[in-house]
Design a protein around this motif. Structure first.
Motif, short mmCIF file in Angstrom:
data_model
loop_
_atom_site.label_atom_id
_atom_site.label_comp_id
_atom_site.label_asym_id
_atom_site.label_seq_id
_atom_site.Cartn_x
_atom_site.Cartn_y
_atom_site.Cartn_z
N ARG A 95 105.56 101.98 87.03
CA ARG A 95 105.48 101.94 85.57
C ARG A 95 106.36 100.79 85.08
NH1 ARG A 95 101.30 104.20 82.80
NH2 ARG A 95 100.81 106.26 83.59
N GLU A 96 107.27 101.05 84.17
CA GLU A 96 108.18 100.05 83.60
C GLU A 96 107.42 98.80 83.16
OE1 GLU A 96 111.21 99.69 86.57
OE2 GLU A 96 111.86 101.76 86.30
N ASP A 97 107.79 97.64 83.67
CA ASP A 97 107.17 96.38 83.24
C ASP A 97 105.83 96.11 83.92
OD1 ASP A 97 109.36 95.94 81.63
OD2 ASP A 97 110.37 94.67 83.09
N PHE A 98 105.35 97.04 84.76
CA PHE A 98 104.13 96.80 85.52
C PHE A 98 102.94 97.64 85.03
CE2 PHE A 98 107.62 95.60 88.22
CZ PHE A 98 107.19 94.40 88.75
N GLN A 99 103.14 98.93 84.79
CA GLN A 99 102.05 99.83 84.39
C GLN A 99 100.85 99.67 85.34
OE1 GLN A 99 102.78 102.11 82.24
NE2 GLN A 99 104.70 101.16 81.68
N TRP A 100 101.10 99.94 86.61
CA TRP A 100 100.22 99.57 87.71
C TRP A 100 99.78 100.81 88.48
CZ3 TRP A 100 102.94 96.85 92.37
CH2 TRP A 100 102.01 96.44 93.32
N ALA A 101 98.48 100.89 88.77
CA ALA A 101 97.94 102.05 89.50
C ALA A 101 96.89 101.62 90.51
CB ALA A 101 97.32 103.05 88.53
N ARG A 102 96.74 102.47 91.51
CA ARG A 102 95.64 102.35 92.48
C ARG A 102 94.62 103.40 92.11
NH1 ARG A 102 92.94 105.38 95.33
NH2 ARG A 102 94.45 107.01 94.93
N PHE A 103 93.35 103.08 92.27
CA PHE A 103 92.38 104.13 92.01
C PHE A 103 91.35 104.22 93.12
CE2 PHE A 103 89.28 101.09 90.73
CZ PHE A 103 88.09 101.73 90.44
N GLY A 104 90.81 105.43 93.22
CA GLY A 104 89.79 105.71 94.22
C GLY A 104 88.66 106.49 93.58
N TYR A 105 87.53 106.47 94.25
CA TYR A 105 86.35 107.15 93.72
C TYR A 105 85.53 107.69 94.88
CZ TYR A 105 85.40 102.18 94.35
OH TYR A 105 85.38 100.90 94.84
N SER A 106 84.88 108.80 94.63
CA SER A 106 84.03 109.42 95.63
C SER A 106 82.88 110.14 94.93
CB SER A 106 84.84 110.42 96.46
OG SER A 106 84.01 111.09 97.38
N ILE A 107 81.68 109.79 95.31
CA ILE A 107 80.49 110.44 94.77
C ILE A 107 79.82 111.18 95.92
CG2 ILE A 107 78.23 110.06 93.66
CD1 ILE A 107 80.60 109.29 91.87
#
Length: 189
Positions: A95-107
């Motif tokens: 978070r902080e100065d980045f606000q960064w996430a990894r995401f995944g998906y599955s159908i």
């Protein structure tokens, strides 16, 4: 108990946290999966341990992780009949100065090639930017996972690099393609 309940809708789908009442549609579509279609498709899996109580604990765990800003897990449901299509998750990297996430998906593979993945991922990215306040979202994709690369590109994600020896899977450290999108990117929603 405070409850995490962000959601977003598209023409055909609702993307929202799982609830205890979702057990039947959730287990039904896992049980209806086709056999594995390729290396990155689990296909049919043994769901015998996934009782209603087990599922309730899963829902509670998802809520705790979301309230702790660690992982946000969303079920993908078809609007017309509440069929569980798959899931999308966002993991906070920083978070902080980045606000960064990894995401995944599955159908679930019985719903492939119907446009659900693209529709759900596009909507979930909006939710991640507007409700979860992420600025950067990354997808970490195996080098030979062409369907996942096509999906990332189709929603406006950009190839950034190959991270060498990045994730431990299949008994070894594997390289991954990194695709990203920032909140100020224009991606045709």
């Amino acid at each position: 108990m405070i409850k995490f309940n962000y959601y977003i809708e598209t023409d055909r789908l609702v993307i929202r946290p799982l609830e205890r009442e979702d057990y039947t549609p959730w287990i039904t579509e896992f049980e209806n999966r086709f056999p594995s279609q390729h290396k990155y498709d689990e296909g049919k899996i043994d769901m015998s341990v996934c009782t209603k109580d087990w599922f309730g604990d899963l829902v509670d765990n998802h809520q705790r992780m979301a309230l702790d800003d660690k992982v946000y897990v969303f079920g993908i449901f078809r609007k017309e009949d509440n069929t569980h299509i798959g899931s999308i998750d966002f993991s906070t990297i920083m978070r902080e100065d980045f606000q960064w996430a990894r995401f995944g998906y599955s159908i679930h593979n019985q719903f492939w090639r119907q446009g659900y993945a693209k529709e759900a991922v596009k909507a979930a990215i909006i939710l991640a930017f507007e409700k979860l306040n992420f600025h950067r979202i990354e997808a970490h994709i195996n080098l030979d996972n062409t369907p996942s690369v096509r999906l990332a590109e189709s929603v406006g994600m950009q190839f950034e690099c190959i991270r060498k020896g990045f994730i431990y899977e299949f008994g070894e450290w594997t390289d991954h393609l990194i695709y990203y999108i920032n909140s100020n990117s224009s991606f045709g929603i």
